[in-house]
Motif scaffolding. Structure first.
Motif, PDB file in Angstrom:
ATOM      1  N   ALA A  54      30.298 -80.751  -5.276  1.00 20.46           N
ATOM      2  CA  ALA A  54      29.997 -80.685  -3.215  1.00 20.46           C
ATOM      3  C   ALA A  54      30.106 -79.726  -2.282  1.00 20.46           C
ATOM      4  O   ALA A  54      29.482 -79.283  -1.647  1.00 20.46           O
ATOM      5  N   ALA A  55      30.655 -79.447  -2.600  1.00 18.27           N
ATOM      6  CA  ALA A  55      31.334 -77.965  -2.170  1.00 18.27           C
ATOM      7  C   ALA A  55      29.512 -76.548  -2.339  1.00 18.27           C
ATOM      8  O   ALA A  55      29.571 -75.658  -1.283  1.00 18.27           O
ATOM      9  N   ARG A  56      29.493 -76.941  -3.328  1.00 19.02           N
ATOM     10  CA  ARG A  56      29.030 -75.442  -4.285  1.00 19.02           C
ATOM     11  C   ARG A  56      27.447 -75.895  -3.471  1.00 19.02           C
ATOM     12  O   ARG A  56      27.033 -74.907  -2.957  1.00 19.02           O
ATOM     13  N   SER A  57      27.739 -77.199  -3.415  1.00 14.95           N
ATOM     14  CA  SER A  57      25.506 -77.637  -2.973  1.00 14.95           C
ATOM     15  C   SER A  57      25.393 -77.497  -1.230  1.00 14.95           C
ATOM     16  O   SER A  57      24.563 -76.861  -0.782  1.00 14.95           O
ATOM     17  N   ALA A  58      26.746 -77.276  -0.725  1.00 19.23           N
ATOM     18  CA  ALA A  58      27.379 -77.127   0.892  1.00 19.23           C
ATOM     19  C   ALA A  58      27.002 -75.411   1.098  1.00 19.23           C
ATOM     20  O   ALA A  58      26.473 -75.230   2.092  1.00 19.23           O
ATOM     21  N   ALA A  59      27.782 -75.065   0.211  1.00 14.78           N
ATOM     22  CA  ALA A  59      27.478 -74.160   0.932  1.00 14.78           C
ATOM     23  C   ALA A  59      27.132 -72.861  -0.248  1.00 14.78           C
ATOM     24  O   ALA A  59      26.594 -71.658   0.368  1.00 14.78           O
ATOM     25  N   SER A  60      26.174 -72.777  -1.048  1.00 14.28           N
ATOM     26  CA  SER A  60      25.271 -71.776  -2.087  1.00 14.28           C
ATOM     27  C   SER A  60      24.323 -72.762  -2.383  1.00 14.28           C
ATOM     28  O   SER A  60      23.757 -72.045  -3.941  1.00 14.28           O
ATOM     29  N   CYS A  61      23.532 -72.691  -1.862  1.00 18.74           N
ATOM     30  CA  CYS A  61      22.568 -73.964  -2.427  1.00 18.74           C
ATOM     31  C   CYS A  61      20.995 -71.775  -2.209  1.00 18.74           C
ATOM     32  O   CYS A  61      20.704 -72.048  -0.903  1.00 18.74           O
ATOM     33  N   PRO A  62      21.122 -72.888  -3.347  1.00 17.12           N
ATOM     34  CA  PRO A  62      19.340 -71.329  -2.675  1.00 17.12           C
ATOM     35  C   PRO A  62      18.258 -71.716  -1.995  1.00 17.12           C
ATOM     36  O   PRO A  62      17.855 -72.568  -1.587  1.00 17.12           O
ATOM     37  N   ALA A  63      18.251 -70.591  -0.795  1.00 19.99           N
ATOM     38  CA  ALA A  63      17.455 -70.986   0.032  1.00 19.99           C
ATOM     39  C   ALA A  63      16.959 -69.545   0.888  1.00 19.99           C
ATOM     40  O   ALA A  63      17.595 -68.391   0.168  1.00 19.99           O
ATOM     41  N   GLY A  64      16.251 -69.185   1.293  1.00 22.25           N
ATOM     42  CA  GLY A  64      16.154 -68.241   2.544  1.00 22.25           C
ATOM     43  C   GLY A  64      14.561 -68.076   3.065  1.00 22.25           C
ATOM     44  O   GLY A  64      13.918 -69.326   2.139  1.00 22.25           O
ATOM     45  N   PRO A  65      13.726 -67.148   3.253  1.00 20.07           N
ATOM     46  CA  PRO A  65      12.623 -67.261   4.056  1.00 20.07           C
ATOM     47  C   PRO A  65      12.195 -67.083   2.910  1.00 20.07           C
ATOM     48  O   PRO A  65      10.648 -67.442   3.534  1.00 20.07           O
ATOM     49  N   ASN A  66      11.639 -66.433   2.017  1.00 21.10           N
ATOM     50  CA  ASN A  66      10.753 -66.586   0.738  1.00 21.10           C
ATOM     51  C   ASN A  66      10.670 -67.808   0.551  1.00 21.10           C
ATOM     52  O   ASN A  66      10.125 -67.504  -0.899  1.00 21.10           O
ATOM     53  N   ARG A  67      10.824 -68.581   0.124  1.00 20.14           N
ATOM     54  CA  ARG A  67      11.486 -69.879  -0.858  1.00 20.14           C
ATOM     55  C   ARG A  67      10.893 -70.799  -0.323  1.00 20.14           C
ATOM     56  O   ARG A  67      11.438 -70.788   0.811  1.00 20.14           O
ATOM     57  N   VAL A  68      10.471 -71.395  -1.029  1.00 18.49           N
ATOM     58  CA  VAL A  68      10.141 -72.973  -0.619  1.00 18.49           C
ATOM     59  C   VAL A  68      10.580 -74.461  -1.285  1.00 18.49           C
ATOM     60  O   VAL A  68      10.200 -75.071  -2.042  1.00 18.49           O
ATOM     61  N   PHE A  69      12.438 -74.081  -0.702  1.00 17.40           N
ATOM     62  CA  PHE A  69      12.944 -75.006  -1.782  1.00 17.40           C
ATOM     63  C   PHE A  69      13.413 -76.031  -0.647  1.00 17.40           C
ATOM     64  O   PHE A  69      13.595 -75.769   0.158  1.00 17.40           O
ATOM     65  N   GLY A  70      13.957 -76.994  -1.075  1.00 22.22           N
ATOM     66  CA  GLY A  70      14.719 -77.732   0.288  1.00 22.22           C
ATOM     67  C   GLY A  70      15.768 -78.204  -0.126  1.00 22.22           C
ATOM     68  O   GLY A  70      16.124 -77.472  -1.111  1.00 22.22           O
ATOM     69  N   GLY A  71      16.530 -79.305  -0.396  1.00 21.40           N
ATOM     70  CA  GLY A  71      17.745 -79.389   0.340  1.00 21.40           C
ATOM     71  C   GLY A  71      18.846 -79.840  -1.316  1.00 21.40           C
ATOM     72  O   GLY A  71      18.037 -80.316  -2.072  1.00 21.40           O
ATOM     73  N   CYS A  72      19.768 -79.193  -1.365  1.00 23.08           N
ATOM     74  CA  CYS A  72      20.711 -79.497  -2.246  1.00 23.08           C
ATOM     75  C   CYS A  72      21.371 -80.622  -2.152  1.00 23.08           C
ATOM     76  O   CYS A  72      21.650 -81.395  -1.204  1.00 23.08           O
ATOM     77  N   GLU A  73      21.884 -81.407  -3.147  1.00 20.55           N
ATOM     78  CA  GLU A  73      22.022 -82.958  -3.947  1.00 20.55           C
ATOM     79  C   GLU A  73      23.137 -82.707  -4.515  1.00 20.55           C
ATOM     80  O   GLU A  73      23.408 -81.753  -5.700  1.00 20.55           O
ATOM     81  N   ALA A  74      24.771 -82.963  -4.382  1.00 20.39           N
ATOM     82  CA  ALA A  74      25.771 -82.725  -5.134  1.00 20.39           C
ATOM     83  C   ALA A  74      25.991 -84.605  -5.784  1.00 20.39           C
ATOM     84  O   ALA A  74      25.850 -85.188  -4.858  1.00 20.39           O
ATOM     85  N   ASP A  75      25.738 -84.810  -7.145  1.00 22.98           N
ATOM     86  CA  ASP A  75      25.787 -86.321  -7.898  1.00 22.98           C
ATOM     87  C   ASP A  75      26.648 -85.684  -8.885  1.00 22.98           C
ATOM     88  O   ASP A  75      26.231 -85.356 -10.615  1.00 22.98           O
ATOM     89  N   ARG A  76      27.877 -86.044  -8.793  1.00 24.99           N
ATOM     90  CA  ARG A  76      28.725 -86.953  -9.890  1.00 24.99           C
ATOM     91  C   ARG A  76      29.013 -84.917 -11.025  1.00 24.99           C
ATOM     92  O   ARG A  76      28.769 -84.811 -12.567  1.00 24.99           O
ATOM     93  N   GLY A  77      28.577 -84.504  -9.989  1.00 20.86           N
ATOM     94  CA  GLY A  77      29.437 -82.992 -10.717  1.00 20.86           C
ATOM     95  C   GLY A  77      28.489 -81.805 -10.948  1.00 20.86           C
ATOM     96  O   GLY A  77      28.146 -80.786 -11.596  1.00 20.86           O
ATOM     97  N   VAL A  78      26.882 -82.160 -10.564  1.00 24.41           N
ATOM     98  CA  VAL A  78      26.003 -81.786 -10.851  1.00 24.41           C
ATOM     99  C   VAL A  78      25.392 -81.333  -8.857  1.00 24.41           C
ATOM    100  O   VAL A  78      24.721 -82.077  -8.594  1.00 24.41           O
ATOM    101  N   VAL A  79      24.812 -80.300  -9.262  1.00 26.77           N
ATOM    102  CA  VAL A  79      24.115 -79.949  -7.980  1.00 26.77           C
ATOM    103  C   VAL A  79      22.494 -80.001  -8.733  1.00 26.77           C
ATOM    104  O   VAL A  79      22.334 -78.624  -9.176  1.00 26.77           O
ATOM    105  N   VAL A  80      22.413 -80.689  -7.931  1.00 30.11           N
ATOM    106  CA  VAL A  80      20.183 -79.955  -7.864  1.00 30.11           C
ATOM    107  C   VAL A  80      20.085 -80.248  -6.666  1.00 30.11           C
ATOM    108  O   VAL A  80      20.025 -80.647  -5.271  1.00 30.11           O
ATOM    109  N   GLN A  81      18.342 -79.502  -6.588  1.00 28.57           N
ATOM    110  CA  GLN A  81      17.603 -79.151  -6.263  1.00 28.57           C
ATOM    111  C   GLN A  81      15.910 -79.563  -5.342  1.00 28.57           C
ATOM    112  O   GLN A  81      15.980 -79.450  -6.410  1.00 28.57           O
TER     113      GLN A  81
END
Length: 189
Positions: free
Chosen positions: A130-157
């Motif tokens: 959950a901390a990783r999802s909040a702090a280090s979700c891959p993002a940036g102006p050159n990406r078209v990614f959605g938000g991250c979500e932590a679920d049972r120890g797995v961070v998905v995007q």
């Protein structure tokens, strides 16, 4: 004098052939573009190690490092089981499928060293994910990614409408007669 071998519509046919080739090439590039969006960029590799540890500095080498390497390899390989197979709306199912595949492999890692009296326990670390999802979700102006979500120890995007695993947080306990070593590992594919 009449020329043989030419047709009145040959120029138009050639234009249609060029247009057809261009459309075919464009369609071939679509899967490549989607694959590129799934991979990220080289800046991720330079910035983030494949395995991050938090806990005692007892993992510099030897048997403990081999355990971490096995956990890292196992968690990374299993990410391929869900890559591109689940839509973002099915992310809970993707995480469940990931865990189902990972459990059997981690059982093998945990059972590998019981012979010499070492007991290994690998469990999910949901708070770290959950901390990783909040702090280090891959993002940036050159990406078209959605938000991250932590679920049972797995961070998905959400990447192009599909669920992509971007990190896995695991707690590794190694128990020996001489003591216990505990570390939290974040596997970043």
């Amino acid at each position: 004098m009449t020329r043989t071998g030419t047709r009145a519509g040959a120029g138009r046919d050639r234009g249609q052939l060029v247009l057809l080739a261009a459309v075919t090439l464009a369609l071939a590039l679509v899967p490549l573009a989607l694959a590129y969006l799934q991979l990220g960029y080289a800046g991720d590799v330079a910035r983030e190690p494949a395995v991050e540890t938090a806990g005692p500095a007892g993992f510099p080498g030897g048997a403990d490092a081999a355990v971490l390497e096995a956990v890292d390899r196992t968690a990374t390989i299993r990410i391929g089981d869900v890559a591109g197979a689940y839509g973002w709306s099915d992310r809970r199912a993707a995480v469940s499928a990931y865990h189902d595949g990972l459990e059997g492999d981690l059982d093998a890692v945990e059972g590998a060293t019981i012979r010499d009296g070492t007991v290994i326990a690998v469990t999910a670390a949901p708070s770290v994910a959950a901390a990783r999802s909040a702090a280090s979700c891959p993002a940036g102006p050159n990406r078209v990614f959605g938000g991250c979500e932590a679920d049972r120890g797995v961070v998905v995007q959400d990447r192009a409408g599909t669920t992509t695993v971007v990190a896995v947080a695991l707690k590794v306990d190694i128990r020996r007669a001489s003591g216990t070593t505990t570390a939290t590992v974040v596997v970043v594919p």
